[in-house]
Write an enzyme that holds these catalytic residues in place. Structure first.
Site, PDB file in Angstrom:
ATOM      1  N   GLN A  15       0.840  -1.205   0.000  1.00 12.32           N
ATOM      2  CA  GLN A  15       0.000   0.000   0.000  1.00 12.32           C
ATOM      3  C   GLN A  15       0.868   1.245   0.000  1.00 12.32           C
ATOM      4  O   GLN A  15       1.606   1.504   0.959  1.00 12.32           O
ATOM      5  CB  GLN A  15      -0.915   0.018   1.222  1.00 12.32           C
ATOM      6  N   SER A  55       3.466  -1.066   3.484  1.00 13.46           N
ATOM      7  CA  SER A  55       3.425  -2.426   4.024  1.00 13.46           C
ATOM      8  C   SER A  55       3.928  -3.443   3.005  1.00 13.46           C
ATOM      9  O   SER A  55       3.426  -3.524   1.885  1.00 13.46           O
ATOM     10  CB  SER A  55       1.988  -2.785   4.432  1.00 13.46           C
ATOM     11  N   GLU A  88     -10.429  -1.319   4.659  1.00 13.46           N
ATOM     12  CA  GLU A  88      -9.348  -1.406   5.653  1.00 13.46           C
ATOM     13  C   GLU A  88      -9.878  -1.242   7.066  1.00 13.46           C
ATOM     14  O   GLU A  88      -9.452  -1.929   7.991  1.00 13.46           O
ATOM     15  CB  GLU A  88      -8.296  -0.337   5.350  1.00 13.46           C
TER      16      GLU A  88
END
Length: 377
Positions: A121, A156, A239
């Site tokens: 991301q 990430s 998310e």
């Protein structure tokens, strides 16, 4: 909302439980937390196992109750988490399923479900974390490509990723929420540099990513140019609304283990500690009910969670921190030993009021979109 299980769903639970009991003992040993290539291979191997058994699409293609049954049973059985594939399975994949073209869905969704490709991301930047709309990474159109320059932080799994869900500014003159575009960027493109970041817990699952005139095909744009903020809200709703579902189950399991540990070491005699554990049990039970509500709402609204995800994220972040603070009380002096259970989890829990949108941002969303309060000036 009716979340009682049908006979077919109970049959699914029994079948899944039987399959897990048979498969989990055959899995290889988990690699070291610092071995990210090994962790990538292990996590994708588990995803392929799920795919071959017909369970790969449970996050997208199943009913809300079936999805929750899957998460309950896999967590209780100690099955591997999605790990390095969490951005693909829980963020980018659902976003592409909701907003992508047929060609984009055909290109990217099957490899995610098969465990062939990892996503990362690329949202936050050094000067645009909580205030994500302040991002400054630029992209300009050059023929059939966008040319991207800038940097991202807290990316990430960037060091093992094949693709990045990337936010860029395509119109610097537009109001800041209206000049953003959502791109799928190949991580092996020329001009991409990854620098791992080490966290307080000693792990390196995040990285800085530097972009020096990286060419990204315009066909990799999800949504329209300059409409990326709306697409981003879809990503963030997944998310915050459904990506933490499995963690609630894990926290309920840890709480039970804490109670048993407190009985074993004598800390259970402390009435204050017992009250904390009892209150947390009620807290996580309520969060599980809220999770069920959010997942059902997402199903009813076409698969995209609503603002209720921010209610969940806000309370869950603090409840997780309280859980591991309680673990430190149960452990006593052993709470400083990094080799003891729950100690690294306690360090990790400190990030939850920042990750996936800070608690301050979540309070603003709840105030404005749930309670209907006026925007601050």
């Amino acid at each position: 909302m009716d979340l009682s299980c049908t006979p077919e769903e109970e049959e699914f639970r029994a079948r899944l439980r039987e399959w897990l009991a048979k498969v989990l003992p055959t899995l290889p040993a988990r690699p070291s937390p610092d071995d990210w290539p090994g962790r990538r291979a292990y996590d994708l191997g588990w995803q392929r196992t799920l795919h071959d058994a017909g369970y790969a699409d449970v996050h997208w293609g199943a009913s809300p109750t079936t999805r929750l049954i899957f998460l309950e049973e896999t967590e209780r059985a100690g099955a591997p988490y999605v790990g390095a594939n969490f951005v693909g399975l829980l963020h980018a994949g659902p976003t592409i399923a909701a907003e992508g073209t047929p060609a984009q869905r055909a290109r990217w969704l099957p490899p995610i479900l098969r465990g062939d490709e990892v996503w990362c991301q690329g949202f936050s930047e050094p000067d645009a974390g909580s205030d994500l709309a302040a991002l400054r990474t630029r992209a300009w159109r050059d023929g059939d490509d966008y040319v991207v320059s800038g940097s991202k932080i807290w990316t990430s799994h960037a060091e093992v990723a094949d693709w990045c869900e990337l936010l860029v500014r395509t119109d610097p003159q537009a109001p800041r929420h209206r000049g953003i575009t959502w791109l799928a960027m190949p991580m092996d493109a020329d001009g991409v540099t990854v620098r791992p970041l080490r966290t307080l817990a000693g792990s390196a699952e995040f990285a800085e990513v530097f972009l020096d005139e990286v060419r990204v095909p315009a066909a990799n744009r999800v949504g329209e140019e300059n409409d990326g903020w709306r697409v981003t809200l879809v990503t963030l709703s997944f998310e915050r609304g459904t990506a933490f579902v499995g963690e609630v189950v894990a926290c309920r399991r840890v709480l039970g283990e804490l109670a048993r540990a407190a009985r074993d070491n004598g800390r259970w005699d402390d009435p204050v500690l017992r009250r904390r554990i009892g209150r947390l049990a009620a807290e996580f039970r309520a969060l599980w009910r809220l999770t069920q509500w959010n997942v059902s709402e997402a199903e009813a609204s076409g698969g995209v969670p609503g603002a209720g995800g921010s209610v969940f994220k806000l309370r869950y972040s603090h409840a997780r921190q309280e859980l591991y603070d309680t673990a430190a009380d149960v452990l006593g002096p052993d709470g400083l030993d990094l080799d003891r259970p729950w100690v690294l989890d306690r360090l990790s829990s400190l990030s939850y009021t920042i990750a996936a949108g800070t608690s301050q941002i979540q309070r603003d969303i709840v105030a404005e979109r749930v309670l209907g309060l006026p925007k601050g000036r």
